[in-house]
Design a protein around this motif. Structure first.
Motif, PDB file in Angstrom:
ATOM      1  N   ASP A 170       0.823  -1.213   0.000  1.00  0.00           N
ATOM      2  CA  ASP A 170       0.000   0.000   0.000  1.00  0.00           C
ATOM      3  C   ASP A 170       0.855   1.260   0.000  1.00  0.00           C
ATOM      4  OD1 ASP A 170      -2.597   0.835  -0.228  1.00  0.00           O
ATOM      5  OD2 ASP A 170      -2.907   1.094   1.921  1.00  0.00           O
ATOM      6  N   TRP A 171       1.985   1.199  -0.686  1.00  0.00           N
ATOM      7  CA  TRP A 171       2.967   2.284  -0.658  1.00  0.00           C
ATOM      8  C   TRP A 171       2.355   3.612  -1.092  1.00  0.00           C
ATOM      9  CZ3 TRP A 171       5.001   5.638  -4.286  1.00  0.00           C
ATOM     10  CH2 TRP A 171       6.156   6.330  -3.927  1.00  0.00           C
ATOM     11  N   HIS A 172       1.637   3.627  -2.197  1.00  0.00           N
ATOM     12  CA  HIS A 172       1.109   4.885  -2.742  1.00  0.00           C
ATOM     13  C   HIS A 172       0.154   5.557  -1.766  1.00  0.00           C
ATOM     14  CE1 HIS A 172       2.523   2.499  -6.140  1.00  0.00           C
ATOM     15  NE2 HIS A 172       2.692   3.629  -6.811  1.00  0.00           N
ATOM     16  N   ALA A 173      -0.738   4.769  -1.170  1.00  0.00           N
ATOM     17  CA  ALA A 173      -1.752   5.326  -0.271  1.00  0.00           C
ATOM     18  C   ALA A 173      -1.151   5.814   1.042  1.00  0.00           C
ATOM     19  CB  ALA A 173      -2.828   4.286   0.006  1.00  0.00           C
ATOM     20  N   ARG A 174       0.034   5.306   1.400  1.00  0.00           N
ATOM     21  CA  ARG A 174       0.642   5.671   2.678  1.00  0.00           C
ATOM     22  C   ARG A 174       1.495   6.939   2.625  1.00  0.00           C
ATOM     23  NH1 ARG A 174       4.399   2.878   4.149  1.00  0.00           N
ATOM     24  NH2 ARG A 174       4.643   1.247   2.586  1.00  0.00           N
ATOM     25  N   GLN A 175       1.778   7.429   1.428  1.00  0.00           N
ATOM     26  CA  GLN A 175       2.767   8.499   1.311  1.00  0.00           C
ATOM     27  C   GLN A 175       2.374   9.799   2.018  1.00  0.00           C
ATOM     28  OE1 GLN A 175       6.042   8.012   0.028  1.00  0.00           O
ATOM     29  NE2 GLN A 175       5.073   6.061   0.509  1.00  0.00           N
ATOM     30  N   VAL A 176       1.143  10.221   1.859  1.00  0.00           N
ATOM     31  CA  VAL A 176       0.747  11.504   2.442  1.00  0.00           C
ATOM     32  C   VAL A 176       0.853  11.471   3.960  1.00  0.00           C
ATOM     33  CG1 VAL A 176      -1.184  13.082   2.817  1.00  0.00           C
ATOM     34  CG2 VAL A 176      -0.687  12.233   0.514  1.00  0.00           C
ATOM     35  N   ALA A 177       0.302  10.426   4.571  1.00  0.00           N
ATOM     36  CA  ALA A 177       0.350  10.324   6.033  1.00  0.00           C
ATOM     37  C   ALA A 177       1.787  10.215   6.534  1.00  0.00           C
ATOM     38  CB  ALA A 177      -0.459   9.127   6.502  1.00  0.00           C
ATOM     39  N   ARG A 178       2.608   9.490   5.765  1.00  0.00           N
ATOM     40  CA  ARG A 178       4.007   9.304   6.165  1.00  0.00           C
ATOM     41  C   ARG A 178       4.741  10.636   6.243  1.00  0.00           C
ATOM     42  NH1 ARG A 178       8.436   9.844   7.285  1.00  0.00           N
ATOM     43  NH2 ARG A 178      10.324   8.659   6.765  1.00  0.00           N
ATOM     44  N   TRP A 179       4.596  11.471   5.243  1.00  0.00           N
ATOM     45  CA  TRP A 179       5.362  12.713   5.219  1.00  0.00           C
ATOM     46  C   TRP A 179       4.691  13.819   6.017  1.00  0.00           C
ATOM     47  CZ3 TRP A 179       9.988  11.639   4.481  1.00  0.00           C
ATOM     48  CH2 TRP A 179      10.327  10.539   3.691  1.00  0.00           C
ATOM     49  N   ARG A 180       3.360  13.772   6.126  1.00  0.00           N
ATOM     50  CA  ARG A 180       2.678  14.741   6.985  1.00  0.00           C
ATOM     51  C   ARG A 180       3.090  14.534   8.440  1.00  0.00           C
ATOM     52  NH1 ARG A 180      -2.653  13.801   5.872  1.00  0.00           N
ATOM     53  NH2 ARG A 180      -2.738  12.269   7.551  1.00  0.00           N
ATOM     54  N   SER A 181       3.199  13.278   8.862  1.00  0.00           N
ATOM     55  CA  SER A 181       3.585  13.011  10.253  1.00  0.00           C
ATOM     56  C   SER A 181       5.012  13.477  10.514  1.00  0.00           C
ATOM     57  CB  SER A 181       3.454  11.520  10.573  1.00  0.00           C
ATOM     58  OG  SER A 181       4.372  10.745   9.824  1.00  0.00           O
ATOM     59  N   GLN A 182       5.871  13.379   9.505  1.00  0.00           N
ATOM     60  CA  GLN A 182       7.242  13.867   9.696  1.00  0.00           C
ATOM     61  C   GLN A 182       7.248  15.373   9.881  1.00  0.00           C
ATOM     62  OE1 GLN A 182      10.349  11.849   8.018  1.00  0.00           O
ATOM     63  NE2 GLN A 182      11.748  13.560   7.779  1.00  0.00           N
ATOM     64  N   LEU A 183       6.487  16.080   9.049  1.00  0.00           N
ATOM     65  CA  LEU A 183       6.429  17.531   9.175  1.00  0.00           C
ATOM     66  C   LEU A 183       5.866  17.932  10.532  1.00  0.00           C
ATOM     67  CD1 LEU A 183       6.819  20.228   7.500  1.00  0.00           C
ATOM     68  CD2 LEU A 183       4.346  20.150   7.183  1.00  0.00           C
ATOM     69  N   GLU A 184       4.799  17.282  10.940  1.00  0.00           N
ATOM     70  CA  GLU A 184       4.176  17.616  12.226  1.00  0.00           C
ATOM     71  C   GLU A 184       5.105  17.299  13.392  1.00  0.00           C
ATOM     72  OE1 GLU A 184       0.548  15.447  11.964  1.00  0.00           O
ATOM     73  OE2 GLU A 184      -0.481  16.984  10.776  1.00  0.00           O
ATOM     74  N   GLY A 185       5.986  16.324  13.194  1.00  0.00           N
ATOM     75  CA  GLY A 185       6.931  15.976  14.248  1.00  0.00           C
ATOM     76  C   GLY A 185       7.915  17.086  14.555  1.00  0.00           C
ATOM     77  N   TYR A 186       8.174  17.950  13.574  1.00  0.00           N
ATOM     78  CA  TYR A 186       9.089  19.066  13.809  1.00  0.00           C
ATOM     79  C   TYR A 186       8.488  20.090  14.772  1.00  0.00           C
ATOM     80  CZ  TYR A 186      11.153  17.353   9.387  1.00  0.00           C
ATOM     81  OH  TYR A 186      11.710  16.584   8.392  1.00  0.00           O
ATOM     82  N   ALA A 187       7.170  20.011  14.983  1.00  0.00           N
ATOM     83  CA  ALA A 187       6.501  21.003  15.831  1.00  0.00           C
ATOM     84  C   ALA A 187       6.953  20.930  17.287  1.00  0.00           C
ATOM     85  CB  ALA A 187       4.986  20.829  15.747  1.00  0.00           C
ATOM     86  N   THR A 188       7.636  19.852  17.650  1.00  0.00           N
ATOM     87  CA  THR A 188       8.169  19.763  19.007  1.00  0.00           C
ATOM     88  C   THR A 188       9.322  20.742  19.224  1.00  0.00           C
ATOM     89  OG1 THR A 188       9.650  17.957  18.366  1.00  0.00           O
ATOM     90  CG2 THR A 188       7.479  17.349  19.224  1.00  0.00           C
TER      91      THR A 188
END
Length: 355
Positions: A170-188
């Motif tokens: 399910d690589w294609h469907a997972r891409q948005v959540a994968r990179w959005r979570s990385q960006l949101e992780g910088y909020a710490t």
């Protein structure tokens, strides 16, 4: 020479190279040259790793290792790179030959590997040699990059022992959540706000809503751009693709999307200059897309999705440097410049999805 005495005149670069241990290890390997290393030069490269050119009995060898202050996954990433280069041996993918790898941090303080030096340069800024003066040489650069990406796309991961390199399901469907979570992780990081990256949610929603119909899984280089491609100064060709630390399983067409992000042509949003100069005779993105389709047999109607995903993912990765600048780990002016590029990328992605 006592075991704890470094070879005369060889810099250890602040402890990055333990010469007595390293020379003992090298002399036990079946690699070019003979005897101990007698010369060393630190090469320019990315911020993530250190690269050295060694002279061993008149033979040149490149050593690649993590930085002095290791990240939690530094050794694992280094060994992963070494594994990929080993797996590509004999393939049509242009790459440096792998010589030997070391997973014992006792030798120089971290895992490392040795590989073939490549002739040429990684183009960034002013072009060198005939690329600077010959329109034909510049015109060849884009097609050369596409041919290299297509060659990698043709490699069967299972056939070269890399079937477990990533998570293809399910690589294609997972891409948005994968990179959005990385960006949101910088909020710490105090002072960093993910909302400062424009159009991000809009682009992510479009990517989720427009998954490509044709989906393939293969090897992705992960950072396919000018800085990671060595061009020969002897002929207008690629001598090898370098920096394989982000290689994983996924849809190889993302590497084409990555190439397209580094391109420049009339009609692009303001705020970005060509990554190399002079930027003349490079052809269009349409030319690159057409060639990739001819070489791979892919349905190129899905190109906007991979182009937008390349912009989306790269913007997320760049914002990590922006967050680091907020934490004082990177100069503020570097953070501002990188954020400007990330903003250009999400603006370009919005332009792509608008059609």
């Amino acid at each position: 020479m006592p075991a704890d005495t470094p070879p005369a005149g060889l810099d250890d670069f602040g402890g990055l190279l333990d010469w007595p241990r390293l020379n003992a290890w090298i002399q036990a390997q079946d690699i070019p040259g003979a005897g101990p290393v007698t010369g060393v030069k630190k090469l320019k490269g990315g911020l993530a790793n250190s690269v050295f050119l060694l002279d061993r009995g008149g033979e040149a060898i490149v050593l690649r290792r993590p930085p002095k202050h290791l990240r939690p996954n530094s050794n694992e990433t280094m060994l992963r790179e070494a594994r990929v280069l080993q797996a590509l041996a004999g393939s049509p993918v242009p790459h440096p030959d792998f010589y030997a790898g070391c997973d014992d941090p006792e030798v120089i303080g971290a895992a490392f590997y040795l590989m073939q030096p490549l002739e040429g340069f990684a183009p960034m800024g002013e072009l060198k040699g005939d690329y600077a003066t010959d329109s034909g040489w510049r015109a060849a650069m884009g097609p050369e990059m596409v041919r290299a990406a297509a060659a990698l796309a043709a490699v069967d991961p299972a056939a070269v022992g890399l079937a477990d390199l990533g998570k293809p399901d399910d690589w294609h469907a997972r891409q948005v959540a994968r990179w959005r979570s990385q960006l949101e992780g910088y909020a710490t990081t105090p002072g960093y706000n993910p909302k400062d990256l424009p159009h991000f949610d809009e682009v992510g929603q479009w990517l989720s809503d427009h998954l490509p119909t044709e989906r393939r899984i293969g090897l992705i280089h992960g950072d396919f751009q000018f800085a990671n491609v060595m061009f020969s100064l002897a002929a207008p060709r690629i001598s090898g693709v370098i920096d394989w630390e982000l290689t994983t399983l996924g849809d190889p067409m993302l590497d084409l999307g990555w190439i397209l992000t580094s391109w420049w042509e009339d009609g692009d949003p303001p705020g970005k200059k060509p990554l190399v100069s002079p930027w003349r005779d490079f052809g269009s993105r349409a030319d690159l897309i057409r060639l990739y389709g001819e070489l791979t047999g892919r349905d190129m109607s899905a190109t906007p999705w991979f182009f937008a995903l390349g912009c989306y993912k790269l913007a997320c990765l760049l914002e990590g440097t922006v967050a680091a600048s907020k934490a004082g780990k990177v100069p503020a002016e570097v953070g501002e410049s990188v954020h400007g590029y990330a903003t250009w990328l999400t603006t370009k992605a919005r332009q792509i999805i608008a059609g």
